[in-house]
Scaffold this motif. Structure first.
Motif, PDB file in Angstrom:
ATOM      1  N   SER A 147      -6.295   0.092   7.065  1.00  0.00           N
ATOM      2  CA  SER A 147      -7.146   1.069   6.385  1.00  0.00           C
ATOM      3  C   SER A 147      -6.563   1.498   5.048  1.00  0.00           C
ATOM      4  O   SER A 147      -7.301   1.969   4.165  1.00  0.00           O
ATOM      5  N   THR A 148      -5.253   1.341   4.855  1.00  0.00           N
ATOM      6  CA  THR A 148      -4.627   1.857   3.643  1.00  0.00           C
ATOM      7  C   THR A 148      -5.076   1.142   2.364  1.00  0.00           C
ATOM      8  O   THR A 148      -5.341   1.815   1.360  1.00  0.00           O
ATOM      9  N   PRO A 149      -5.190  -0.201   2.338  1.00  0.00           N
ATOM     10  CA  PRO A 149      -5.704  -0.819   1.106  1.00  0.00           C
ATOM     11  C   PRO A 149      -7.163  -0.467   0.846  1.00  0.00           C
ATOM     12  O   PRO A 149      -7.596  -0.481  -0.311  1.00  0.00           O
ATOM     13  N   LEU A 150      -7.914  -0.128   1.896  1.00  0.00           N
ATOM     14  CA  LEU A 150      -9.306   0.264   1.693  1.00  0.00           C
ATOM     15  C   LEU A 150      -9.389   1.602   0.967  1.00  0.00           C
ATOM     16  O   LEU A 150     -10.285   1.822   0.144  1.00  0.00           O
ATOM     17  N   VAL A 151      -8.468   2.512   1.292  1.00  0.00           N
ATOM     18  CA  VAL A 151      -8.414   3.788   0.563  1.00  0.00           C
ATOM     19  C   VAL A 151      -8.085   3.516  -0.902  1.00  0.00           C
ATOM     20  O   VAL A 151      -8.705   4.077  -1.820  1.00  0.00           O
ATOM     21  N   TRP A 152      -7.112   2.647  -1.139  1.00  0.00           N
ATOM     22  CA  TRP A 152      -6.727   2.280  -2.514  1.00  0.00           C
ATOM     23  C   TRP A 152      -7.911   1.677  -3.261  1.00  0.00           C
ATOM     24  O   TRP A 152      -8.213   2.066  -4.401  1.00  0.00           O
ATOM     25  N   LEU A 153      -8.604   0.737  -2.639  1.00  0.00           N
ATOM     26  CA  LEU A 153      -9.743   0.072  -3.280  1.00  0.00           C
ATOM     27  C   LEU A 153     -10.895   1.048  -3.536  1.00  0.00           C
ATOM     28  O   LEU A 153     -11.613   0.917  -4.523  1.00  0.00           O
ATOM     29  N   ALA A 154     -11.054   2.033  -2.658  1.00  0.00           N
ATOM     30  CA  ALA A 154     -12.095   3.033  -2.869  1.00  0.00           C
ATOM     31  C   ALA A 154     -11.803   3.864  -4.118  1.00  0.00           C
ATOM     32  O   ALA A 154     -12.724   4.221  -4.870  1.00  0.00           O
ATOM     33  N   VAL A 155     -10.525   4.167  -4.361  1.00  0.00           N
ATOM     34  CA  VAL A 155     -10.154   4.882  -5.587  1.00  0.00           C
ATOM     35  C   VAL A 155     -10.465   4.015  -6.805  1.00  0.00           C
ATOM     36  O   VAL A 155     -10.988   4.502  -7.815  1.00  0.00           O
ATOM     37  N   LEU A 156     -10.164   2.722  -6.710  1.00  0.00           N
ATOM     38  CA  LEU A 156     -10.506   1.813  -7.801  1.00  0.00           C
ATOM     39  C   LEU A 156     -12.011   1.743  -8.025  1.00  0.00           C
ATOM     40  O   LEU A 156     -12.476   1.598  -9.162  1.00  0.00           O
TER      41      LEU A 156
END
Length: 325
Positions: A147-156
């Motif tokens: 789930s952590t890269p998904l949070v990062w990608l959502a910020v992007l």
């Protein structure tokens, strides 16, 4: 009728709606991890012992021997929250797709938007594997870490809605960019180490769940040591910013990373000293999500892709040209 023709009939999303959808993606991607921690600390991880059904023969909780109703409903509610994540992910795709139909150059925006539903599918599969594996600690760790890269990608994605599509132009010195990459790597190292502490800790999601057979004191020391390393690199990054004329907004984002990371460190220390109380576990998971958001926001703030040109629909001549291409 082609699907793109149906999408073209949708109202063009306003800048406010675009930003709202992007922020909602960040909140839902981060929030599902927090609610998952509630499931774990309440011992409700096997409240629904099968997947995709809750119990054999029923998609929803029903009276079942050996499983308390409250545990069933906590786990079932977390599963249902996935529906909210799916809706937001779908809205992100629809908004990005609608924008690209008028502005074909917005390919990066569409790719980022599609990462949201793709991530939901991946998390659903991993969640099912976690349940079927009876919450083995390493499956829970993988489920969280995915789930952590998904949070990062959502910020992007939030950033992409409001920026152009030019090649990224750095706004910090080369040493600062390299330091920021190292900071990001260390951030994920801290997260990975944190899952091992959780794996050896008292909250496994179910009383019969196997735990990581390793001394939690040593694991906590490694976890804390990596956080210290993260803070040291963050300080070095700040020094690199002094070498050039750094914009005020970058300094503001930098300050927020410090605030969130220090708060997370204090919270983790207090949590460990108090014997890992349930409520503080969920706050610590929330803190980890905020560290990701703050670091990703700093990352996006150190590069510029030019002004956004798709805040409004294309004019008829522009639309005809887009259709021809």
């Amino acid at each position: 009728m082609p699907l793109s023709s149906l999408i073209a009939r949708l109202p063009y999303p306003s800048p406010v709606l675009q930003r709202t959808i992007g922020i909602a993606a960040v909140v839902t991607q981060a929030g599902i991890g927090v609610t998952g921690s509630v499931v774990r600390v309440t011992g409700s991880g096997l409240g629904c012992p099968t997947w995709p059904q809750c119990v054999a023969g029923s998609l929803v909780p029903v009276q079942h021997p050996g499983i308390a109703a409250i545990n069933q409903w906590i786990e079932f509610s977390n599963r249902m929250l996935t529906g909210v994540v799916i809706v937001v992910a779908a809205l992100a795709v629809l908004a990005a797709w609608r924008i690209q139909l008028d502005h074909p150059e917005r390919k990066r925006l569409v790719k980022l938007a599609w990462m949201m539903p793709a991530g939901v599918v991946l998390q659903a599969v991993l969640g099912g594997m976690t349940v079927l594996a009876k919450l083995e600690w390493w499956t829970v760790a993988i489920h969280f870490l995915a789930s952590t890269p998904l949070v990062w990608l959502a910020v992007l994605l939030v950033k992409a809605f409001g920026e152009g599509d030019e090649p990224a132009r750095p706004l910090v010195p080369a040493l600062g960019r390299r330091t920021l990459v190292l900071l990001t790597v260390l951030m994920w190292a801290v997260l990975i180490a944190g899952t091992t502490v959780t794996g050896a800790g008292p909250h496994g999601g179910d009383l019969d769940t196997h735990r990581l057979a390793a001394p939690i004191e040593k694991l906590a020391q490694v976890h804390g040591g990596l956080l210290v390393g993260y803070l040291v690199v963050l300080a070095v990054f700040g020094l690199t910013l002094l070498r050039g004329r750094t914009a005020k907004r970058i300094w503001q984002r930098y300050a927020w990373v410090w605030a969130v990371a220090l708060a997370q460190g204090v919270l983790g220390t207090v949590q460990y000293a108090l014997g890992v109380p349930e409520a503080m576990v969920s706050f610590h998971v929330l803190g980890s999500a905020l560290v990701i958001v703050a670091t990703a926001t700093l990352w996006t703030g150190t590069r510029d892709r030019g002004p956004v040109r798709s805040r409004t629909p294309a004019t008829p001549p522009e639309r005809e040209l887009a259709a021809a291409n």
